[in-house]
Design a protein around this motif. Structure first.
Motif, mmCIF file in Angstrom:
data_model
loop_
_atom_site.group_PDB
_atom_site.id
_atom_site.type_symbol
_atom_site.label_atom_id
_atom_site.label_comp_id
_atom_site.label_asym_id
_atom_site.label_seq_id
_atom_site.Cartn_x
_atom_site.Cartn_y
_atom_site.Cartn_z
ATOM 1 N N GLU A 48 0.835 -1.201 0.000
ATOM 2 C CA GLU A 48 0.000 0.000 0.000
ATOM 3 C C GLU A 48 0.872 1.253 0.000
ATOM 4 N N ASN A 49 1.939 1.229 0.789
ATOM 5 C CA ASN A 49 2.885 2.342 0.831
ATOM 6 C C ASN A 49 3.540 2.525 -0.535
ATOM 7 N N TYR A 50 3.904 1.410 -1.170
ATOM 8 C CA TYR A 50 4.530 1.489 -2.489
ATOM 9 C C TYR A 50 3.600 2.152 -3.498
ATOM 10 N N LEU A 51 2.338 1.739 -3.525
ATOM 11 C CA LEU A 51 1.399 2.292 -4.501
ATOM 12 C C LEU A 51 1.231 3.801 -4.312
ATOM 13 N N GLU A 52 1.221 4.254 -3.071
ATOM 14 C CA GLU A 52 1.120 5.694 -2.803
ATOM 15 C C GLU A 52 2.394 6.418 -3.240
ATOM 16 N N LYS A 53 3.559 5.836 -2.927
ATOM 17 C CA LYS A 53 4.839 6.445 -3.327
ATOM 18 C C LYS A 53 4.968 6.488 -4.846
ATOM 19 N N GLU A 54 4.527 5.417 -5.500
ATOM 20 C CA GLU A 54 4.570 5.351 -6.960
ATOM 21 C C GLU A 54 3.711 6.466 -7.558
ATOM 22 N N LYS A 55 2.517 6.632 -7.025
ATOM 23 C CA LYS A 55 1.617 7.674 -7.519
ATOM 24 C C LYS A 55 2.244 9.057 -7.352
ATOM 25 N N GLU A 56 2.838 9.311 -6.196
ATOM 26 C CA GLU A 56 3.477 10.613 -5.944
ATOM 27 C C GLU A 56 4.677 10.828 -6.860
ATOM 28 N N ALA A 57 5.432 9.765 -7.126
ATOM 29 C CA ALA A 57 6.585 9.881 -8.030
ATOM 30 C C ALA A 57 6.125 10.241 -9.436
ATOM 31 N N TYR A 58 5.072 9.581 -9.907
ATOM 32 C CA TYR A 58 4.570 9.899 -11.244
ATOM 33 C C TYR A 58 3.995 11.312 -11.293
ATOM 34 N N LYS A 59 3.329 11.734 -10.223
ATOM 35 C CA LYS A 59 2.828 13.114 -10.180
ATOM 36 C C LYS A 59 3.985 14.101 -10.320
ATOM 37 N N LYS A 60 5.067 13.820 -9.602
ATOM 38 C CA LYS A 60 6.235 14.700 -9.649
ATOM 39 C C LYS A 60 6.865 14.708 -11.039
ATOM 40 N N ILE A 61 7.010 13.542 -11.624
ATOM 41 C CA ILE A 61 7.601 13.419 -12.960
ATOM 42 C C ILE A 61 6.739 14.151 -13.984
ATOM 43 N N LEU A 62 5.439 13.905 -13.956
ATOM 44 C CA LEU A 62 4.548 14.491 -14.953
ATOM 45 C C LEU A 62 4.363 15.986 -14.773
ATOM 46 N N SER A 63 4.259 16.442 -13.529
ATOM 47 C CA SER A 63 4.030 17.875 -13.302
ATOM 48 C C SER A 63 5.265 18.710 -13.629
ATOM 49 N N SER A 64 6.450 18.120 -13.466
ATOM 50 C CA SER A 64 7.680 18.864 -13.765
ATOM 51 C C SER A 64 8.071 18.738 -15.234
ATOM 52 N N GLY A 65 7.377 17.864 -15.963
ATOM 53 C CA GLY A 65 7.717 17.656 -17.372
ATOM 54 C C GLY A 65 9.007 16.871 -17.548
ATOM 55 N N THR A 66 9.435 16.173 -16.501
ATOM 56 C CA THR A 66 10.654 15.372 -16.556
ATOM 57 C C THR A 66 10.514 14.288 -17.616
ATOM 58 N N THR A 67 11.509 14.198 -18.479
ATOM 59 C CA THR A 67 11.461 13.166 -19.519
ATOM 60 C C THR A 67 12.649 12.216 -19.424
ATOM 61 N N SER A 68 13.326 12.238 -18.265
ATOM 62 C CA SER A 68 14.446 11.308 -18.106
ATOM 63 C C SER A 68 14.657 10.981 -16.633
ATOM 64 N N LEU A 69 15.276 9.840 -16.406
ATOM 65 C CA LEU A 69 15.739 9.437 -15.079
ATOM 66 C C LEU A 69 17.257 9.453 -15.149
ATOM 67 N N THR A 70 17.861 10.400 -14.452
ATOM 68 C CA THR A 70 19.304 10.555 -14.507
ATOM 69 C C THR A 70 19.853 10.716 -13.100
ATOM 70 N N GLY A 71 20.830 9.863 -12.751
ATOM 71 C CA GLY A 71 21.478 9.940 -11.451
ATOM 72 C C GLY A 71 21.730 8.571 -10.871
ATOM 73 N N ARG A 72 22.253 8.571 -9.644
ATOM 74 C CA ARG A 72 22.480 7.309 -8.935
ATOM 75 C C ARG A 72 21.163 6.793 -8.385
ATOM 76 N N VAL A 73 21.048 5.479 -8.281
ATOM 77 C CA VAL A 73 19.821 4.860 -7.798
ATOM 78 C C VAL A 73 19.452 5.384 -6.416
ATOM 79 N N ASP A 74 20.424 5.429 -5.483
ATOM 80 C CA ASP A 74 20.102 5.872 -4.123
ATOM 81 C C ASP A 74 19.688 7.351 -4.087
ATOM 82 N N GLU A 75 20.294 8.185 -4.932
ATOM 83 C CA GLU A 75 19.924 9.600 -4.973
ATOM 84 C C GLU A 75 18.541 9.793 -5.579
ATOM 85 N N LEU A 76 18.237 9.033 -6.624
ATOM 86 C CA LEU A 76 16.907 9.112 -7.234
ATOM 87 C C LEU A 76 15.839 8.603 -6.262
#
Length: 163
Positions: free
Chosen positions: A24-52
């Motif tokens: 349940e926590n994962y599904l909420e975090k996933e939704k928030e991550a996609y909201k952040k990606i889509l609202s910022s217009g981010t079109t890439s994942l760039t960086g270290r796994v732990d930093e991302l």
């Protein structure tokens, strides 16, 4: 144990209360991550796994689940088996594929996000949905007994190859 193996193990053991909370926590975090990606217009994942993972407010294992989900929407797939906390990622997100894959996952809480409004028009989303439905339509290849024979003889199937 690799991050991917740990993620898969947690998914397999979701019958316990602790793992149900994790999901349940994962599904909420996933939704928030996609909201952040889509609202910022981010079109890439760039960086270290732990930093991302920190950027998207997830622990490393949860972020691995996120990467597992978005992997088919990237310009080229990540080798999830070999990823560690220190691994560098530099992949582009293909928005058309992301929306299409969200439809395939039946993730209405993701493809229904209002943040999509700024990135894909209603017509583009309708086109993607139409393509998805066409790609997943059941098609019968069964030949009826009164249909022309597929061998090309011109006879009915029942009088030719179906006899």
């Amino acid at each position: 144990m690799s991050l991917l193996k740990e993620w898969q193990e947690r998914l397999e053991n979701q019958h316990t209360n602790e793992n149900q909370e994790f999901l349940e926590n994962y599904l909420e975090k996933e939704k928030e991550a996609y909201k952040k990606i889509l609202s910022s217009g981010t079109t890439s994942l760039t960086g270290r796994v732990d930093e991302l993972a920190k950027e998207y407010d997830m622990d490393n294992v949860t972020f691995m689940g996120f990467l597992d989900g978005i992997n088919t929407s990237l310009d080229s797939s990540l080798d999830l088996e070999t990823l560690t906390e220190e691994s560098e990622i530099d992949k582009s997100i293909i928005l058309y594929k992301l929306y299409y894959n969200m439809l395939g996952a039946k993730a209405h809480w993701l493809y229904g996000l209002e943040e999509w409004d700024e990135l894909l028009t209603d017509e583009e989303r309708a086109s993607i949905r139409k393509q998805f439905n066409e790609d997943h339509r059941a098609v019968s290849t069964k030949v009826g007994r009164n249909d022309p024979c597929p061998c090309g003889s011109g006879k009915k199937y029942k009088k030719c190859c179906g006899a």
